[in-house]
Design a protein around this motif. Structure first.
Motif, PDB file in Angstrom:
ATOM      1  N   GLY A 187       1.763   3.689   0.275  1.00 60.27           N
ATOM      2  CA  GLY A 187       0.718   3.719  -0.635  1.00 60.27           C
ATOM      3  C   GLY A 187       1.049   2.811  -1.895  1.00 60.27           C
ATOM      4  O   GLY A 187       1.188   3.177  -2.912  1.00 60.27           O
ATOM      5  N   VAL A 188       1.613   1.570  -1.534  1.00 59.63           N
ATOM      6  CA  VAL A 188       2.088   0.827  -2.653  1.00 59.63           C
ATOM      7  C   VAL A 188       1.476  -0.581  -2.679  1.00 59.63           C
ATOM      8  O   VAL A 188       0.846  -1.222  -1.653  1.00 59.63           O
ATOM      9  N   ASP A 189       0.988  -0.880  -3.638  1.00 60.57           N
ATOM     10  CA  ASP A 189       0.058  -2.252  -3.962  1.00 60.57           C
ATOM     11  C   ASP A 189       1.036  -3.249  -4.023  1.00 60.57           C
ATOM     12  O   ASP A 189       2.039  -3.269  -4.855  1.00 60.57           O
ATOM     13  N   MET A 190       0.578  -4.530  -3.661  1.00 59.49           N
ATOM     14  CA  MET A 190       1.600  -5.653  -3.624  1.00 59.49           C
ATOM     15  C   MET A 190       0.646  -6.970  -3.840  1.00 59.49           C
ATOM     16  O   MET A 190      -0.194  -7.076  -3.172  1.00 59.49           O
ATOM     17  N   PRO A 191       1.147  -7.778  -4.735  1.00 58.46           N
ATOM     18  CA  PRO A 191      -0.027  -8.917  -5.063  1.00 58.46           C
ATOM     19  C   PRO A 191       0.087  -9.830  -3.800  1.00 58.46           C
ATOM     20  O   PRO A 191       0.913 -10.017  -2.814  1.00 58.46           O
ATOM     21  N   GLU A 192      -1.103 -10.253  -3.364  1.00 55.86           N
ATOM     22  CA  GLU A 192      -1.363 -11.195  -1.967  1.00 55.86           C
ATOM     23  C   GLU A 192      -0.428 -12.269  -1.925  1.00 55.86           C
ATOM     24  O   GLU A 192       0.092 -12.587  -0.783  1.00 55.86           O
ATOM     25  N   ASP A 193      -0.100 -13.039  -2.960  1.00 55.29           N
ATOM     26  CA  ASP A 193       0.750 -14.123  -2.812  1.00 55.29           C
ATOM     27  C   ASP A 193       2.283 -13.862  -2.622  1.00 55.29           C
ATOM     28  O   ASP A 193       2.975 -14.536  -1.987  1.00 55.29           O
ATOM     29  N   ILE A 194       2.668 -12.268  -2.926  1.00 62.10           N
ATOM     30  CA  ILE A 194       4.036 -12.054  -2.485  1.00 62.10           C
ATOM     31  C   ILE A 194       3.931 -11.773  -0.987  1.00 62.10           C
ATOM     32  O   ILE A 194       4.945 -12.102  -0.063  1.00 62.10           O
ATOM     33  N   ILE A 195       2.944 -10.897  -0.534  1.00 57.75           N
ATOM     34  CA  ILE A 195       2.766 -10.769   1.007  1.00 57.75           C
ATOM     35  C   ILE A 195       2.890 -11.904   1.598  1.00 57.75           C
ATOM     36  O   ILE A 195       3.564 -12.179   2.719  1.00 57.75           O
ATOM     37  N   GLU A 196       2.025 -13.219   1.123  1.00 56.68           N
ATOM     38  CA  GLU A 196       1.832 -14.159   1.878  1.00 56.68           C
ATOM     39  C   GLU A 196       3.319 -14.941   1.908  1.00 56.68           C
ATOM     40  O   GLU A 196       3.630 -15.458   2.668  1.00 56.68           O
ATOM     41  N   TYR A 197       4.020 -14.854   0.692  1.00 52.22           N
ATOM     42  CA  TYR A 197       5.337 -15.564   0.651  1.00 52.22           C
ATOM     43  C   TYR A 197       6.381 -15.023   1.436  1.00 52.22           C
ATOM     44  O   TYR A 197       7.033 -15.940   2.239  1.00 52.22           O
TER      45      TYR A 197
END
Ligand code: ADP
Ligand code: MG
Length: 340
Positions: A187-197
């Protein structure tokens, strides 16, 4: 007591090109245990690629569909300990009998049987009995049967009876979906660019991928830190460095001998041919650099040399790197391979 872990199931084993064959074969076996030609089903692949997860998932699914069947998950290491114990207590027959009554036997990390002839022998008998009686055997290993060492031929040939399915390193899309699935479940949101990184930088091991995202989740939820690229970089670096430290001497010898287009036996041999000696010295140099093994242990693993030879090899590599341009090129090429 099945020893199955219900948290490892098919629902949370995400599918991708890297695991499709193994996952589908696992599902087929779970639908008809003992009733497919995938017997044994051998799942092989490197560390942290999901072998244990998939092995449990198959067992859990079978238990769901066929509650009356006895399903047992056990690591090869624990199986070996139990066997040794049974020999000590004079209960070897009970041990064999117990395993021969199981409907679905899952043994994890069978490479652990290497060089253990007593355990291999007892497993051979159990395997034959189960197979003849239409029972399902599922095995995992860090290597394909052809690459397994110190496993008896008759056992290897049994391993090849069914299907060997490889778990490969996950491609980028699969890595993204594994990360997103983990975030979603927590249930955590994480910015897309962090996930991609994270997905771009941790490529070779799902466990590390999960470890990094768990650290990031913890930093943001408990430490209330904003998840920036800088934080992600720090965390990813920690995981990538850990990987480097885990390089094994076997792996180093393999990479160096592949690079010089010779086999590991040649690299380890007693020959004084210059290019072979140099390959061996490079392997010793990298083993000292990338592993925690002692000089004596490095020497004994690389062609049974002593610690003085390893020390000499490391000095020679340093010297040649300064004086010999061709050699320096080899050193640089190999260094790149190890830092990938
Ligand atoms: P291995 O036994 O091959 O070393 P594991 O089965 O322990 O690897 O997997 C390492 C971690 O990665 C586990 O937490 C597992 O749940 C996770 N994992 C591996 N593959 C997948 C996948 N395809 N989908 C989701 N999680 C995965
Ligand atoms: Mg495992």
């Amino acid at each position: 007591e099945s020893q199955l872990n219900p948290n490892y199931n098919f629902d949370n084993f995400l599918e991708g090109d890297s695991n499709r064959l193994a996952r589908s074969a696992g599902l087929a076996v779970a639908n008809k245990p003992g009733g497919t030609s995938f017997n044994p089903l051998l799942i092989f692949g490197g560390v942290g690629l999901g072998k244990t997860h998939l092995a449990h998932a198959i067992g859990v699914d079978i238990k769901d569909k066929y509650p009356e069947k006895t399903v047992l998950y056990i690591s090869a290491e624990k199986f070996t300990q139990q066997y040794i114990e049974s020999v000590k207590k004079n209960t070897r027959n009970d041990f064999i009998h117990f395993y021969q009554l199981i409907d679905v036997l899952i043994i994890d990390d069978v490479q652990f049987f290497s060089g253990k002839s007593g355990t291999q022998d007892v497993f051979f008998h159990i395997f034959n009995h189960l197979h003849q009686n239409g029972k399902q055997v599922i095995l995992t290993s860090d290597k394909a049967p052809v690459d397994m060492q110190d496993i008896e031929q008759r056992l290897l040939s049994r391993f090849k009876w069914g299907l060997s399915a490889e778990l490969q390193t996950p491609d980028y899309e699969t890595r993204i979906s594994i990360l997103k699935n983990k975030l979603y479940r927590d249930g955590v949101d994480m910015p897309e660019d962090i996930i991609e990184y994270v997905a771009k930088n941790i490529k070779s091991n799902v466990r590390e991928l999960e470890g990094a995202i768990i650290s990031l989740i913890a930093q943001s939820s408990f430490n209330k830190r904003e998840v920036t690229i800088e934080l992600a970089t720090q965390i990813v670096e920690k995981f990538v460095k850990n990987t480097k430290r885990e390089v094994s001497i076997d792996y180093i010898q393999k990479v160096v001998s592949d690079y010089f287009q010779m086999d590991v036996a040649t690299l380890q041999s007693k020959t004084r041919k210059r290019h072979i000696v140099q390959a061996r010295q490079l392997a010793m140099f990298f083993a000292k650099k990338y592993t925690k093994a002692s000089l004596a242990s490095i020497g004994s693993q690389i062609g049974k040399r002593d610690h003085a030879t390893v020390l000499h090899a490391c000095k020679t590599v340093d010297n040649l790197a300064e004086t010999d341009k061709q050699f320096r090129k080899h050193l640089e090429d190999l260094t790149k391979k190890f830092s990938q």
